[in-house]
Motif scaffolding. Structure first.
Motif, PDB file in Angstrom:
ATOM      1  N   ILE A  46       0.839  -1.213   0.000  1.00 15.49           N
ATOM      2  CA  ILE A  46       0.000   0.000   0.000  1.00 15.49           C
ATOM      3  C   ILE A  46       0.867   1.254   0.000  1.00 15.49           C
ATOM      4  O   ILE A  46       0.639   2.199  -0.767  1.00 15.49           O
ATOM      5  N   LEU A  47       1.904   1.266   0.874  1.00 20.80           N
ATOM      6  CA  LEU A  47       2.783   2.434   0.950  1.00 20.80           C
ATOM      7  C   LEU A  47       3.636   2.587  -0.314  1.00 20.80           C
ATOM      8  O   LEU A  47       3.753   3.669  -0.874  1.00 20.80           O
ATOM      9  N   GLY A  48       4.248   1.465  -0.747  1.00 27.13           N
ATOM     10  CA  GLY A  48       5.199   1.517  -1.849  1.00 27.13           C
ATOM     11  C   GLY A  48       4.593   1.722  -3.209  1.00 27.13           C
ATOM     12  O   GLY A  48       5.283   2.174  -4.137  1.00 27.13           O
ATOM     13  N   VAL A  49       3.313   1.386  -3.358  1.00 25.81           N
ATOM     14  CA  VAL A  49       2.653   1.549  -4.654  1.00 25.81           C
ATOM     15  C   VAL A  49       1.547   2.602  -4.606  1.00 25.81           C
ATOM     16  O   VAL A  49       1.473   3.482  -5.472  1.00 25.81           O
ATOM     17  N   ILE A  51       0.662   4.875  -2.006  1.00 22.10           N
ATOM     18  CA  ILE A  51       0.739   6.095  -1.201  1.00 22.10           C
ATOM     19  C   ILE A  51       1.960   6.950  -1.558  1.00 22.10           C
ATOM     20  O   ILE A  51       1.823   8.090  -2.019  1.00 22.10           O
ATOM     21  N   ILE A  52       3.147   6.408  -1.353  1.00 23.10           N
ATOM     22  CA  ILE A  52       4.368   7.214  -1.500  1.00 23.10           C
ATOM     23  C   ILE A  52       4.578   7.724  -2.923  1.00 23.10           C
ATOM     24  O   ILE A  52       4.782   8.930  -3.131  1.00 23.10           O
ATOM     25  N   PRO A  53       4.538   6.878  -3.960  1.00 20.48           N
ATOM     26  CA  PRO A  53       4.742   7.407  -5.326  1.00 20.48           C
ATOM     27  C   PRO A  53       3.718   8.472  -5.734  1.00 20.48           C
ATOM     28  O   PRO A  53       4.118   9.518  -6.280  1.00 20.48           O
ATOM     29  N   PRO A  54       2.404   8.247  -5.496  1.00 21.67           N
ATOM     30  CA  PRO A  54       1.452   9.304  -5.865  1.00 21.67           C
ATOM     31  C   PRO A  54       1.686  10.616  -5.112  1.00 21.67           C
ATOM     32  O   PRO A  54       1.567  11.697  -5.694  1.00 21.67           O
ATOM     33  N   VAL A  55       2.012  10.513  -3.811  1.00 24.58           N
ATOM     34  CA  VAL A  55       2.234  11.728  -3.016  1.00 24.58           C
ATOM     35  C   VAL A  55       3.459  12.480  -3.534  1.00 24.58           C
ATOM     36  O   VAL A  55       3.428  13.712  -3.722  1.00 24.58           O
ATOM     37  N   LEU A  56       4.565  11.762  -3.759  1.00 23.92           N
ATOM     38  CA  LEU A  56       5.779  12.409  -4.274  1.00 23.92           C
ATOM     39  C   LEU A  56       5.538  13.026  -5.650  1.00 23.92           C
ATOM     40  O   LEU A  56       5.979  14.149  -5.927  1.00 23.92           O
ATOM     41  N   SER A  57       4.850  12.295  -6.512  1.00 23.82           N
ATOM     42  CA  SER A  57       4.567  12.807  -7.848  1.00 23.82           C
ATOM     43  C   SER A  57       3.658  14.034  -7.775  1.00 23.82           C
ATOM     44  O   SER A  57       3.895  15.037  -8.458  1.00 23.82           O
ATOM     45  N   PHE A  58       2.629  13.958  -6.947  1.00 26.20           N
ATOM     46  CA  PHE A  58       1.665  15.058  -6.827  1.00 26.20           C
ATOM     47  C   PHE A  58       2.366  16.345  -6.402  1.00 26.20           C
ATOM     48  O   PHE A  58       2.237  17.385  -7.062  1.00 26.20           O
ATOM     49  N   TYR A  59       3.135  16.284  -5.297  1.00 23.93           N
ATOM     50  CA  TYR A  59       3.721  17.511  -4.771  1.00 23.93           C
ATOM     51  C   TYR A  59       4.956  17.951  -5.560  1.00 23.93           C
ATOM     52  O   TYR A  59       5.308  19.137  -5.548  1.00 23.93           O
ATOM     53  N   PHE A  88      11.463   8.638 -10.388  1.00 27.98           N
ATOM     54  CA  PHE A  88      12.052   8.835  -9.055  1.00 27.98           C
ATOM     55  C   PHE A  88      11.074   8.417  -7.960  1.00 27.98           C
ATOM     56  O   PHE A  88      11.454   7.756  -6.986  1.00 27.98           O
ATOM     57  N   SER A  89       9.806   8.789  -8.122  1.00 29.60           N
ATOM     58  CA  SER A  89       8.790   8.436  -7.126  1.00 29.60           C
ATOM     59  C   SER A  89       8.611   6.929  -7.035  1.00 29.60           C
ATOM     60  O   SER A  89       8.449   6.364  -5.940  1.00 29.60           O
ATOM     61  N   ILE A  90       8.638   6.253  -8.191  1.00 30.08           N
ATOM     62  CA  ILE A  90       8.528   4.790  -8.208  1.00 30.08           C
ATOM     63  C   ILE A  90       9.711   4.160  -7.486  1.00 30.08           C
ATOM     64  O   ILE A  90       9.559   3.200  -6.715  1.00 30.08           O
ATOM     65  N   GLY A  91      10.918   4.691  -7.730  1.00 31.08           N
ATOM     66  CA  GLY A  91      12.108   4.175  -7.069  1.00 31.08           C
ATOM     67  C   GLY A  91      12.014   4.286  -5.557  1.00 31.08           C
ATOM     68  O   GLY A  91      12.360   3.339  -4.826  1.00 31.08           O
ATOM     69  N   LEU A 122      -0.215   5.577 -12.164  1.00 31.57           N
ATOM     70  CA  LEU A 122      -0.736   6.258 -10.972  1.00 31.57           C
ATOM     71  C   LEU A 122      -0.014   7.584 -10.753  1.00 31.57           C
ATOM     72  O   LEU A 122      -0.653   8.616 -10.475  1.00 31.57           O
ATOM     73  N   CYS A 123       1.321   7.565 -10.903  1.00 29.74           N
ATOM     74  CA  CYS A 123       2.099   8.800 -10.734  1.00 29.74           C
ATOM     75  C   CYS A 123       1.724   9.841 -11.788  1.00 29.74           C
ATOM     76  O   CYS A 123       1.637  11.039 -11.497  1.00 29.74           O
ATOM     77  N   THR A 124       1.507   9.373 -13.016  1.00 26.41           N
ATOM     78  CA  THR A 124       1.141  10.284 -14.100  1.00 26.41           C
ATOM     79  C   THR A 124      -0.214  10.925 -13.836  1.00 26.41           C
ATOM     80  O   THR A 124      -0.391  12.142 -14.018  1.00 26.41           O
TER      81      THR A 124
END
Length: 351
Positions: A46-49, A51-59, A88-91, A122-124
């Motif tokens: 949940i965090l790695g796919v 939560i974290i990538p979308p949040v990093l990409s969004f901001y 980068f967010s995916i990494g 998701l990041c896009t």
């Protein structure tokens, strides 16, 4: 727009997203309870796919890419850096999975094509949402700011007009014209027409955002001529104009307050060059300087203050943000104002 509204908007957005993630997880598990030993496995996913990538990409898009590239219409750079930011967010997200659960990371590695593609999508999506949200908020804030600036500018211009309608100037000018009628009726008629033109300018030609520079200069010329009839000293005032004003525009009455204040404070009409006015019209900017001699021992009366410098500076900041320079120099008995208006705000563009 208040910062509290921005904060509430972001909190509401992410709470809504977390609620959606919860619904998806509940549907995927079909109501089954998660064994305690699998908590880290699912939490890592949940965090790695999700939560974290979308949040990093969004901001990253919201706080940096929009202002650095998209707002400047650098579309190609926006796309490239958006892709790099998503990678980068995916990494970072997959590194979180590795630290949280080796088993979960093994699943990701095994199905990297699908996990990577899904997370990239998701990041896009969140990057696009961030750019759209930031664009809408920026547009709305600029719209509100323009409305506030127009309202403030209107109030300041009304104060400017009221300041210009100085009863002392009008009464003194009319008295001088009245005296001149007996001596030289033709000259008196000329001055009366100049006064009429000045009144017409103040009442009818100061309502727009910009007027031709030639009209502003015409007002200044007539105002100075009317001031000259109040003294027998031919060298009391010096006025120098250089350059071609044709095809230029300025805000109405942008130079006049400084000129009127100079005449109000230059009380000794026997002094040569008590008021010196220079206007240089150059290709890059318009340079205006106005200097007057004043009596440091004389305290101005209530009717001699004119329009305050604070109000004049605020009006200039509203009319020419980052396109003007105003300097004021004051010595023992000299007061000098230097104002330059840069060409981007001083040209009249022809179709």
């Amino acid at each position: 727009m208040k910062q509290s509204f921005h904060l509430l908007l972001h909190i509401t957005f992410w709470l809504g997203y977390l609620f959606l993630v919860g619904i998806i997880m509940f549907a995927a598990l079909q109501g089954r309870e998660i064994p305690p030993q699998d908590y880290s496995y699912y939490a890592s996913f949940i965090l790695g796919v999700g939560i974290i990538p979308p949040v990093l990409s969004f901001y990253g898009h919201y706080l940096y890419l929009f202002s650095a590239y998209l707002q400047k219409r650098k579309i190609f750079q926006t796309i490239i850096f958006s892709l790099l930011l998503s990678i980068f967010s995916i990494g970072i997200g997959f590194s979180t999975i590795y630290l949280g659960s080796k088993e979960a990371f093994g699943c990701v590695t095994f199905g990297f094509r699908y996990a990577g593609s899904f997370t990239l999508l998701l990041c896009t999506i969140f990057g696009v949402i961030a750019l759209m949200l930031r664009g809408f908020l920026t547009w709305y804030e600029e719209l509100k700011l323009k409305e506030e600036l127009l309202e403030k500018t209107h109030k300041m211009e009304m104060a400017l007009i009221k300041s210009q309608l100085d009863p002392h100037f009008l009464f003194n000018t009319l008295n001088n014209i009245d005296v001149l009628i007996e001596k030289d009726p033709t000259q008196a008629s000329t001055y009366l027409k100049k006064l009429s033109d000045i009144m017409r300018f103040m009442l009818y030609h100061t309502k727009g955002e910009e007027i031709p520079l030639t009209r502003e200069l015409d007002y200044i010329d007539k105002y100075i001529e009317l001031q000259k009839i109040r003294t027998a000293n031919p060298d009391y005032v010096s006025y120098n104009l250089q350059g071609d004003p044709t095809g230029r525009k300025v805000a109405p009455m942008v130079f006049i307050p400084f000129i009127e204040n100079a005449f109000k404070h230059a009380t000794n009409k026997k002094v040569d060059h008590a008021v010196d006015i220079d206007i240089h019209i150059k290709s890059e900017f318009i340079l205006f300087t106005c200097q007057n001699v004043f009596d440091p021992d004389k305290i101005p009366s209530a009717g001699e203050h004119g329009l305050g410098n604070d109000l004049i500076e605020k009006r200039l900041s509203l009319l020419y943000p980052e396109h003007h320079t105003l300097k004021v120099h004051k010595t023992y008995d000299l007061y000098l104002v230097e104002l330059s208006i840069h060409h981007e705000k001083a040209y009249l563009h022809h179709n």
